[in-house]
Design a protein around this motif. Sequence first.
Motif, PDB file in Angstrom:
ATOM      1  N   LYS B  88      -9.080  53.934  24.898  1.00  0.00           N
ATOM      2  CA  LYS B  88      -8.458  52.710  25.992  1.00  0.00           C
ATOM      3  C   LYS B  88      -8.310  51.493  26.095  1.00  0.00           C
ATOM      4  N   THR B  89      -7.147  50.637  26.462  1.00  0.00           N
ATOM      5  CA  THR B  89      -7.071  49.064  26.701  1.00  0.00           C
ATOM      6  C   THR B  89      -7.598  48.761  27.472  1.00  0.00           C
ATOM      7  N   VAL B  90      -7.712  47.425  27.646  1.00  0.00           N
ATOM      8  CA  VAL B  90      -8.480  47.468  28.761  1.00  0.00           C
ATOM      9  C   VAL B  90      -7.863  47.155  30.235  1.00  0.00           C
ATOM     10  N   HIS B  91      -6.687  47.621  30.016  1.00  0.00           N
ATOM     11  CA  HIS B  91      -5.543  47.168  31.278  1.00  0.00           C
ATOM     12  C   HIS B  91      -5.611  48.377  32.173  1.00  0.00           C
ATOM     13  N   VAL B  92      -5.513  49.602  30.885  1.00  0.00           N
ATOM     14  CA  VAL B  92      -5.412  51.163  31.225  1.00  0.00           C
ATOM     15  C   VAL B  92      -6.757  51.510  31.911  1.00  0.00           C
ATOM     16  N   LEU B  93      -7.836  51.389  31.302  1.00  0.00           N
ATOM     17  CA  LEU B  93      -8.885  51.387  32.093  1.00  0.00           C
ATOM     18  C   LEU B  93      -9.877  50.612  33.142  1.00  0.00           C
ATOM     19  N   TYR B  94      -9.399  49.030  33.032  1.00  0.00           N
ATOM     20  CA  TYR B  94      -9.715  48.207  34.862  1.00  0.00           C
ATOM     21  C   TYR B  94      -8.352  48.127  35.629  1.00  0.00           C
ATOM     22  N   GLY B  95      -7.548  48.375  35.430  1.00  0.00           N
ATOM     23  CA  GLY B  95      -5.997  47.560  35.755  1.00  0.00           C
ATOM     24  C   GLY B  95      -6.207  46.375  35.246  1.00  0.00           C
ATOM     25  N   GLU B  96      -4.811  45.809  35.571  1.00  0.00           N
ATOM     26  CA  GLU B  96      -4.307  44.678  35.315  1.00  0.00           C
ATOM     27  C   GLU B  96      -4.735  43.555  35.775  1.00  0.00           C
TER      28      GLU B  96
END
Lengths: 311, 311
Positions: B88-96
């Motif tokens: 999963k991409t970073v914004h999906v995992l950690y929020g924008e």
Amino acid sequence: MDISKKTIDWEIEKVLTGKPKKLYDAANHISSAGGKRLRPILCLLACESLNGKTNNALKSAISLELMHTFSLIHDDIMDHDELRRNVKTVHVLYGEPTAILAGDLLFSKAFELCDPKATKILAHASVDLCEGQELDMEFEERTFVSEREYVEMIKKKTASLFEASTAMGAVLAGGSEKQVRAFSEYGQNLGMAFQIYDDLLDLLADEKKLGKPVFSDIAEGKKTLIVVRAMESLRGMERDRLAKLLHKTKKSKKETDEIFKLLKESGAIEYAKQKSRGYINNAKKSLEKIPDSKAKDELLRIADFVVEREF
Amino acid sequence: MDISKKTIDWEIEKVLTGKPKKLYDAANHISSAGGKRLRPILCLLACESLNGKTNNALKSAISLELMHTFSLIHDDIMDHDELRRNVKTVHVLYGEPTAILAGDLLFSKAFELCDPKATKILAHASVDLCEGQELDMEFEERTFVSEREYVEMIKKKTASLFEASTAMGAVLAGGSEKQVRAFSEYGQNLGMAFQIYDDLLDLLADEKKLGKPVFSDIAEGKKTLIVVRAMESLRGMERDRLAKLLHKTKKSKKETDEIFKLLKESGAIEYAKQKSRGYINNAKKSLEKIPDSKAKDELLRIADFVVEREF
């Protein structure tokens, strides 16, 4: 100072003219809406105080303002802020993707402009900016943040770039290690005072002069020094009540008024005023061993201005 | 090469360990999921080809990978991509907000690591990255983009950082102006080929090996060379049909299949293959006057790999 604010403004605009036009317009939006150019001015004054050639430091000074503007644009996205310097924020006007890129462009331009002798200082400050902003966001999720944690956060989020500004000026003037340290300390203390006074302005300022809504820190759940201190000094029901009110995602006018009353009665507003003045005194003291000059006088005046300004 | 990929991986992980933990984890997420480390390797090989000390270039080489990862994280936010390198991409995992900051942190760390002799090269490439990404986004909104415009866009968005990688290696090895130019040309041509081949992989690759969904460029309305060329070479109803299908925001499996058929029949896929090979030949030619060595051989091999790889 032998370089005028107008020259700084003009240099910034020159750097932020380019193609694709939409991207450069977005990057220039906040700068063109005003700004005190405090960081470039600090850099140039530090340089001048040590008899450095300010003309050679101008581009590096500009890089500090670009770095500052980059952080404003990205922070506004993260905090969902819609107004700054009395104009709509970049992501509101240009959309989030272009706003992210506009910040990235400013960041890139900063390093393109900065003197290679000073890039490490700039890079170190920008690492701090990121870490500080992350802490600031994480603190929003927490009920209790200690004053020590708060101090660590604003040291990174705000004071670090001030410190970089004056350190850079001193380095570019060819200052001695001791002199660079003196200017670093001045910048750091000034930055701490600046942020605490910013926390105060959010509660006490005139909205028009501030250029954005007052109480937005409170609305966003930011852990300002006033909130941190009030939560440390209030006891029992008052503390619980404040915690509960601060925790609400939507706060009514009445609730915001009640928060303000609790903060005031806790003595935290007075405390923050004293703290910011304390940092200002330390900032001034840092320059004691620097030879007197007109530039040094201006730095001392700026120190007073920082805790008396209205915006 | 006298520095292993493992050493590069290890150095990256070392740089991306810190506090606040959430921020550093987010910044490290994409790197730790893999990656070819092509840019650092190119930098070190260019350095080695000119008998430079690769140990002294290692940190600058890492800065190129950090810059690359920064752009991936921010681009994924802008393009709403959810998968990269099979995670999963970073914004999906950690929020924008944290994803924006993670990108900013990588950017900052890049300049903290980079040798002051090479920061201008890095900064120049990052300005290009931003301008190229903005053009890429603007092209999505348009029906017709010329091949000349496409070439200008990928030169900035992709080729610039490849060019910076090899130029940096040559500069850090103390190469002559001519030598630096030869390596710059190699890097730029390699980067052009890389991007065009990337456009092809989006249509032709195995999804698992690619690490993200195929046809995502088509889904997002990206103007790849294949799309650009097909729109230039198709005529009449076929051209109108392709334009209409590409313009749709949601495309069914059937519609995507029809797009693929039109692209194939237009000859644009074959054309893009030839173009990427042409750039590779130019890349190899750029190194003709560089003395033979094991490192140079590896650079020539990498050129072939770029247009034969599966991911």
